[in-house]
Write an enzyme that holds these catalytic residues in place. Sequence first.
Site, PDB file in Angstrom:
ATOM      1  N   SER A 211       0.838  -1.235   0.063  1.00  0.00           N
ATOM      2  CA  SER A 211      -0.002   0.002  -0.198  1.00  0.00           C
ATOM      3  C   SER A 211       0.754   1.150   0.093  1.00  0.00           C
ATOM      4  O   SER A 211       1.676   1.289  -0.894  1.00  0.00           O
ATOM      5  CB  SER A 211      -0.809  -0.029   1.288  1.00  0.00           C
ATOM      6  OG  SER A 211      -1.747   0.879   0.993  1.00  0.00           O
ATOM      7  N   ASP A 419      -8.231  -5.855  -5.916  1.00  0.00           N
ATOM      8  CA  ASP A 419      -8.123  -4.327  -5.187  1.00  0.00           C
ATOM      9  C   ASP A 419      -8.472  -2.989  -6.139  1.00  0.00           C
ATOM     10  O   ASP A 419      -8.127  -3.226  -7.308  1.00  0.00           O
ATOM     11  CB  ASP A 419      -6.736  -4.373  -4.857  1.00  0.00           C
ATOM     12  CG  ASP A 419      -6.467  -3.004  -4.051  1.00  0.00           C
ATOM     13  OD1 ASP A 419      -7.137  -2.465  -3.327  1.00  0.00           O
ATOM     14  OD2 ASP A 419      -5.368  -2.332  -4.167  1.00  0.00           O
ATOM     15  N   HIS A 476      -6.384  -6.009  -1.817  1.00  0.00           N
ATOM     16  CA  HIS A 476      -5.060  -5.170  -1.407  1.00  0.00           C
ATOM     17  C   HIS A 476      -4.247  -6.035  -0.390  1.00  0.00           C
ATOM     18  O   HIS A 476      -2.882  -5.971  -0.598  1.00  0.00           O
ATOM     19  CB  HIS A 476      -5.739  -3.959  -0.763  1.00  0.00           C
ATOM     20  CG  HIS A 476      -4.924  -2.832  -0.499  1.00  0.00           C
ATOM     21  ND1 HIS A 476      -4.316  -2.008  -1.562  1.00  0.00           N
ATOM     22  CD2 HIS A 476      -4.413  -2.465   0.637  1.00  0.00           C
ATOM     23  CE1 HIS A 476      -3.674  -1.326  -0.920  1.00  0.00           C
ATOM     24  NE2 HIS A 476      -3.537  -1.352   0.509  1.00  0.00           N
TER      25      HIS A 476
END
Length: 500
Positions: A211, A419, A476
Amino acid sequence: MKLLAAAAGLILAARAAASPAQHPFLAHHDVLPAFFDTGFPAARNATPSLVSNAKWSKIETMAALPNYQLRIKQPKLCAENTTQYSGYLDTDEDRHFFFWFFEARKAKREDAPIVLWMNGGPGCSSFTGLLMELGPCRVEEGGKTTSTNEFAWNDQAHVIFLDQPLNVGYSYGKDVFNSMAAGKDVYSFLQLFYHSFPEYSRSELHVFGESYGGHYVPATAKAIHEGNLAFSAKQEAGLLSAAEHEKRVLPLTSIGIGNGLSDALTQYKYYSTMACNSTYPPVLKQEQCDEMDRSYPTCARLINACYKWQNVLACYPAMMYCNSMLMKFQESGTNPYDVRIPCTGGNLCYPIMADIDAYLNNPDVQAELGSDVKEFTSCSQKVYSGFMLSGDWMKPYHLEIPPLLEAGIRVLVYAGDADFICNWYGNKAWTEALEWSGRSEFGSEKDADWIVKGKAAGEARTYKNFSFVRIFGAGHMAPYDQGQNLLDMLNRWIHKKAFY
């Protein structure tokens, strides 16, 4: 003055369009009063009753790093039959980074590499990765116990989970809202770690993150690589002091970025694709995605200004305007980390996050780990706001990667294909657009199936020391969704085995 007025206007416009935050990556947050009235949020301090040198098994220092020390203990949690260490890296500037280390399960101590893991946010603890994704245990419902994770990344590697930036997890001290500054402290942490544990002196180093790790990982790798070059140059010139001989060239072998934000200019272009035209059912109506596409040219102009000037007046308006493009997705109720499911369980859309908080806020767990603070903070609103106000979000951290590639350091970019927020379309696009000596050849490579136990786990492409991997059926937090396949990916990577 005109630039400041224009920036304030964009901030107010974006703020007016914002709705309450669902999770750190989409949030606009009510940070404007802090910017104009009180400055950055106050730092977190240690709880005096918890601070004691008696609880540490050893405290390590280096003459070459007089401003740092490493406090270490050996907890018995999570993986009781595995050698583990926890503690703090302290600096004399009142910065205290918490870490938790696990030795490899199935490899010789002296031969296994070290994987340094950092979660994103910005402002989220790396213990999310530990207890939800890739650590040797996973927290159970209710947060009272943990169970073994058979697909943990310490299968054939030693893994360090590091809580950075400051004031997330159990870390505390003077605020640092800049990915580059944090990277320099991680370099010193690794110097002290290798110095303190000579039994791992042969262990190659792999720096991985997820991320906002798309910022942290390049910044950390830059600090390590440049520190290595400076040390080697002084060593070759015979200019090292007696103390500096304690330091070493850190064996940085590779970096890995999972569902990361690294090149916003490229990545923001693909939000409409993921929302309306991905391999999964559409989340938004086509006219909403068309509106995203109409907004992108303005977004791109703002990001280009950030890339050029790299200061808060250029970068903060870009973040506010471009993130306003995402509000329709946020309002849809779909999990931005996984377009297949609704957002449930609070700010991060996963109920397990509450279990992690409950477990790590247990006083017995905190005492065993050696926490100096009485409250574990899984994701810090204050740290998030600080990074936003500093302009760090939109800066071009992908530009730190070409020097690594040219130096022979291997680079892996991987992305779960369910994601939204750091989707695989945008991640693949920036890897293809990256300016380095192998750009043309990497771009012309064909995607090939990556097979795990007879089934396609995803698609991969590799040219020389650069690889991109799309992971089928993962969001994610890819190791959470596809643990077996992600462990296969890591083990292939650290052993230099091809994906196809």
